[in-house]
Design an enzyme around this catalytic site. Sequence first.
Site, PDB file in Angstrom:
ATOM      1  N   GLU A 308       0.832  -1.196   0.000  1.00 52.41           N
ATOM      2  CA  GLU A 308       0.000   0.000   0.000  1.00 52.41           C
ATOM      3  C   GLU A 308       0.874   1.256   0.000  1.00 52.41           C
ATOM      4  O   GLU A 308       0.547   2.254  -0.638  1.00 52.41           O
ATOM      5  CB  GLU A 308      -0.914  -0.040   1.235  1.00 52.41           C
ATOM      6  CG  GLU A 308      -2.148   0.797   1.099  1.00 52.41           C
ATOM      7  CD  GLU A 308      -3.204   0.472   2.175  1.00 52.41           C
ATOM      8  OE1 GLU A 308      -3.306  -0.701   2.586  1.00 52.41           O
ATOM      9  OE2 GLU A 308      -3.905   1.401   2.574  1.00 52.41           O
ATOM     10  N   GLU A 311       2.179   1.688  -3.410  1.00 54.24           N
ATOM     11  CA  GLU A 311       1.106   2.222  -4.246  1.00 54.24           C
ATOM     12  C   GLU A 311       0.961   3.728  -4.040  1.00 54.24           C
ATOM     13  O   GLU A 311       0.798   4.494  -4.996  1.00 54.24           O
ATOM     14  CB  GLU A 311      -0.218   1.517  -3.892  1.00 54.24           C
ATOM     15  CG  GLU A 311      -1.378   1.919  -4.788  1.00 54.24           C
ATOM     16  CD  GLU A 311      -2.720   1.341  -4.323  1.00 54.24           C
ATOM     17  OE1 GLU A 311      -2.729   0.440  -3.457  1.00 54.24           O
ATOM     18  OE2 GLU A 311      -3.748   1.805  -4.841  1.00 54.24           O
ATOM     19  N   CYS A 334      -8.128  -1.828   4.326  1.00 55.10           N
ATOM     20  CA  CYS A 334      -8.076  -3.069   5.115  1.00 55.10           C
ATOM     21  C   CYS A 334      -9.343  -3.327   5.918  1.00 55.10           C
ATOM     22  O   CYS A 334      -9.536  -4.417   6.418  1.00 55.10           O
ATOM     23  CB  CYS A 334      -6.864  -3.136   6.033  1.00 55.10           C
ATOM     24  SG  CYS A 334      -5.982  -1.646   6.220  1.00 55.10           S
ATOM     25  N   SER A 354      -7.122   2.149  -1.971  1.00 56.22           N
ATOM     26  CA  SER A 354      -5.932   1.366  -2.316  1.00 56.22           C
ATOM     27  C   SER A 354      -6.369   0.022  -2.871  1.00 56.22           C
ATOM     28  O   SER A 354      -7.298  -0.609  -2.360  1.00 56.22           O
ATOM     29  CB  SER A 354      -5.084   1.152  -1.065  1.00 56.22           C
ATOM     30  OG  SER A 354      -4.159   0.109  -1.290  1.00 56.22           O
ATOM     31  N   LYS A 393     -15.412  -9.377   7.922  1.00 55.42           N
ATOM     32  CA  LYS A 393     -14.403 -10.244   7.311  1.00 55.42           C
ATOM     33  C   LYS A 393     -15.033 -11.516   6.749  1.00 55.42           C
ATOM     34  O   LYS A 393     -14.492 -12.150   5.842  1.00 55.42           O
ATOM     35  CB  LYS A 393     -13.331 -10.614   8.340  1.00 55.42           C
ATOM     36  CG  LYS A 393     -12.439  -9.464   8.723  1.00 55.42           C
ATOM     37  CD  LYS A 393     -11.339  -9.244   7.708  1.00 55.42           C
ATOM     38  CE  LYS A 393     -10.530  -7.983   8.012  1.00 55.42           C
ATOM     39  NZ  LYS A 393      -9.757  -7.540   6.853  1.00 55.42           N
ATOM     40  N   GLU A 396     -16.143 -10.447   3.470  1.00 54.25           N
ATOM     41  CA  GLU A 396     -14.982 -10.188   2.621  1.00 54.25           C
ATOM     42  C   GLU A 396     -14.429 -11.486   2.025  1.00 54.25           C
ATOM     43  O   GLU A 396     -14.139 -11.559   0.836  1.00 54.25           O
ATOM     44  CB  GLU A 396     -13.895  -9.476   3.426  1.00 54.25           C
ATOM     45  CG  GLU A 396     -12.693  -9.059   2.587  1.00 54.25           C
ATOM     46  CD  GLU A 396     -11.559  -8.478   3.425  1.00 54.25           C
ATOM     47  OE1 GLU A 396     -11.380  -8.920   4.577  1.00 54.25           O
ATOM     48  OE2 GLU A 396     -10.851  -7.595   2.915  1.00 54.25           O
ATOM     49  N   GLU A 401     -14.368 -12.122  -5.931  1.00 52.95           N
ATOM     50  CA  GLU A 401     -13.041 -11.834  -6.488  1.00 52.95           C
ATOM     51  C   GLU A 401     -11.910 -12.368  -5.607  1.00 52.95           C
ATOM     52  O   GLU A 401     -10.758 -12.360  -5.999  1.00 52.95           O
ATOM     53  CB  GLU A 401     -12.879 -10.324  -6.728  1.00 52.95           C
ATOM     54  CG  GLU A 401     -12.955  -9.421  -5.507  1.00 52.95           C
ATOM     55  CD  GLU A 401     -14.376  -8.938  -5.188  1.00 52.95           C
ATOM     56  OE1 GLU A 401     -15.345  -9.635  -5.565  1.00 52.95           O
ATOM     57  OE2 GLU A 401     -14.504  -7.889  -4.540  1.00 52.95           O
ATOM     58  N   CYS A 565     -10.175  -1.781  14.674  1.00 52.94           N
ATOM     59  CA  CYS A 565     -10.493  -3.215  14.757  1.00 52.94           C
ATOM     60  C   CYS A 565     -10.723  -3.691  16.184  1.00 52.94           C
ATOM     61  O   CYS A 565     -11.501  -4.609  16.416  1.00 52.94           O
ATOM     62  CB  CYS A 565      -9.370  -4.030  14.148  1.00 52.94           C
ATOM     63  SG  CYS A 565      -9.012  -3.531  12.469  1.00 52.94           S
TER      64      CYS A 565
END
Lengths: 638, 399
Positions: A308, A311, A334, A354, A393, A396, A401, A565
């Site tokens: 990241e 990037e 994230c 990102s 999560k 996710e 994908e 988190c």
Amino acid sequence: MESKDNLRVPGSQKPLVIEKPTDLTTIGGTVSVEINEKKIIVPLGTTILEACKMSGISIPTLCHHEDLCVAGVCRICVVEVEGMRTLQASCAFPITAPMKIKTSTPMVRKARRHIIDLLLSEHYGECYSCFKNGKCELQTLAKEYGVDSYTFGHLDKPKYEIDKSSYSVVRDMSKCILCKRCVRTCIDLQEVGVLEAVNRGEKTHISTFLDKPLSDVICINCGQCINRCPTAALRANDPSDEIWAAIDDPKKHVVIQTAPSPRAAIGEEFGLGAGHSMTRELNTALKRIGFNKVFDTNFTADLTIIEEGTELIIRLYKALVQKEKIALPQFTSCSPGWVKFIEHYYPEYLENLSSAKSPQQMFGALIKTFYAKKAGIDPADVVSVAVMPCSAKKFECNRPEMNSSGYKDVDYGLTTRELARMIREAGINLPEMPKSDFDNPFGEASGAGLIFGATGGVMEAAIRSVVEFVLGKKAEDIFEKANIIPLRGFDGIKYLEIPIGDKVGPVPEIIQHLIPNWDWLKGATLKIAVAHGTANAKKIMDNIKAGGKFSECHFIEFMACPGGCLGGGGQPIPTTPEIRKLRAKAIYAEDESLELRKSHENPHVVQIYKEFLTEGPCGHLSHKLLHTHYTKRGRYIA
Amino acid sequence: MEKKNRKGSVLFSEYKRGEGIKKAITAARENILFEIRESKLKGRGGAGFPTATKWTLVSAASSEEKYVICNADEGEPGTFKDRVLLLEYPELVFDGMVIAGYVLGAKSGILYLRGEYEYMKKPLEDYLESMREDNLLGKNILGKKGFDFEIKIRMGSGAYVCGEETALIESLEGNRGEARNRPPFPVTTGFLGKPTTVNNVETLASVSHIVIKGGEWFRKYGTDKSTGSKLFSVSGDCEKPGVYELPWGTKISELLKLVGAKDTKAVQIGGASGVCVPKSQFERTLAYEDIPTGGSIIIFNEKRNMLNVLRNFMEFFVEESCGQCTPCRIGNVKLLEGVEMIENSKYTFSYINQLKELGRSMQVASKCGLGQSSPNSFISILENFKEEVFSGNGGTNGK
């Protein structure tokens, strides 16, 4: 929380917030109240509930929650106030004049008992067959008030079908007691607004838009509603049966990665106070349960920083030097709750997100490629579990994908609460476990990856590496002990400017093929921001949309959950500002105790770029395995 | 909007459109407040809060924006007096609102009109338009510099709870009709968070008369604690149902005689949320100090089955509870179930007594007036008509 002025909260649930005077010695700054014939002096505007707490009297509550605006609807906290005909809800009554309060009169006790009996009459199910058994606030009250029968009857069949449509959140409305904590969490705390009460009287229930399944509305899966539900009406979608089955299957190689936040909080599930890190005890427990390997998510957190961060450098280089039109500021990606939030609410800004996957998903891709090959295991036999503080999560890892390894990269997302239950089920008392290390080839990770768990942590980890990359100096020379204090703490939005100055260092080897030098950054000021809770994220996004100061930022960290988190929707219940503070303290303390505190210094990260991701960060294989793309969802789902 | 020849000494007494406003604007605000305090006028919606106190609090609140809301949600079963006032005496109501605007320093007034009264919206708007033409509304009213006041009509949507002032405000703000926590009270934090007075149609109509004729004149009628007169909406078993203006302190028996009620067994006073008075208590008076009421009088003769009456009321509350607070949402369901148990002769006295106790808890623990008053009829009918209701044949002895 900074969201109290939110206009979307209905007035019936708007708290009367009386600014408590800063100087209590001023005339009228305090007021004297008599609670059960004991006098105390409280700041003006203190609620009766708070005043009772101050004098050591506990008042039962159900709809009240420290994080949320006041509802005053369950009525369990009623008390007698002299001179008033009716009982008053202590959570919703700010004291502005001297008054005499009685908290345990026959009228009060009877009313409370009646309320509990009424709630039980409409609450479906038996405690022994309920996952919340022992942790249910209604059950606790029933016990405190000596309920030994259903005075006003009990439901013999469920009123609603259980909604299991979401990968993350399961809604069992037959257990709902209409405290509206979930509604207020969703509207006020998170400003998502998926849940609202519909109909009236006995037909009142909490509904999604048009009563659609949760998977078909714009729920971001943050699970904050679960953390605040007093009963078992809301829970995470629990995969533990499948995980047990995988563990019991001798053909399967079951690996688990543990994120830092569950490790800082899981002790609470075993009777420890908040703020005890159980990292290495957990390693042992997981092995004893039967997981074949235990990996540290912080390893891929370190990898995330490299990917990241690279990037970001590429974006800045393209924008500043090559004058390309490129989306800035770059947003972190994230937090899967945040990702779904932006996909729904600000789909026009997905370019800013990102493309780096979250640490969980990076790990998933590496486990079924790099690791499986190295260990000589068929990736088809690998079952990859991730213990996360998070309900999003689960969604996710089920995104279509997320199968860049050729398999489902992460098979199951497991919450802290679910893992604790599995450990208990295996007869293990976690705090008594001997400590052990993580498994190779990923081994131990850096403190930078560890602090991902707290709001501001991703940014701090990134900045530790970025300043060393660009300035060629030690982060410790710029920030004391490499602790970037302005990025810590629980302010809803944090902002920091870091001037680069005239002296830049050499470009590190790992990204030399991407940029020639740092001269183009000389004299620049790096502007960064951090937001936690989607209500705060929304503030920043609206500011960016309006061309405000945050649109000038280069990099912004967003976390869907209040506190980051560590306050995630999969964490132990209850959650309060105090508990979140203690969890953060544990995380930062663990970071400071480590030798290795910067992602780019993690030898296993350096190794993986030498051995596997040989084209370097943001290279071709990185892009295939460690980066992703997003979906413009919008606010309406067909 | 034709005036019928109604008789009454206070509300239906002579009043010319605009005269209250005309007199008010020549006086100091404090003087009008003084007259209202002198009159001892209390809220006519049923709760009986002193109007002068409410207005003093709003006028003392420091805010650029204040609101005058006229509560015309008239939802209490058996009440239809506000309809009469609005259709036949709109000058009293709207003049009262303008006077309130003057006294309180408010520029906006809202008439919150019951959803079922939609047919009245057009004539009332025409009426407001004619007031504008005569400068009884708008800018510099009747030449009084700086005194601007406008009235808008907003429709309710049929929820009983929106007659409760904070739920009404919620509804006006576009939210679910749910009562707010009190404090804060609307006088400081009302519509859009601004100081607001919410007054019943009849209260505002009374103000217009008081401004013209004075507090002392008003106090001549009624009793010491319940001054002035009251409109009663009389329905049920009688020869002459309708709206009556009577001084406070009138005995129930007097009223029954007046309206031609015969063989009366019971009178429900105050609508579904009121109390059911048996024959033995017909010498009691209609007054804040004895039986307070918003004006609904429902008469039941000997042929009526009181359990049916109760069932009707309880069904109403189960339907109309907004559902936010526990005692009202579930409590009313349990009371209705209790009525059904009695109907089916499947009850025990100990359980019925528990339900009465539950009702008492609802009266003190509910969030708003709806839940606080919904057990009234349950408790009063079961206590006052014990013999009929528990006759052992399931309460069907109504003949």
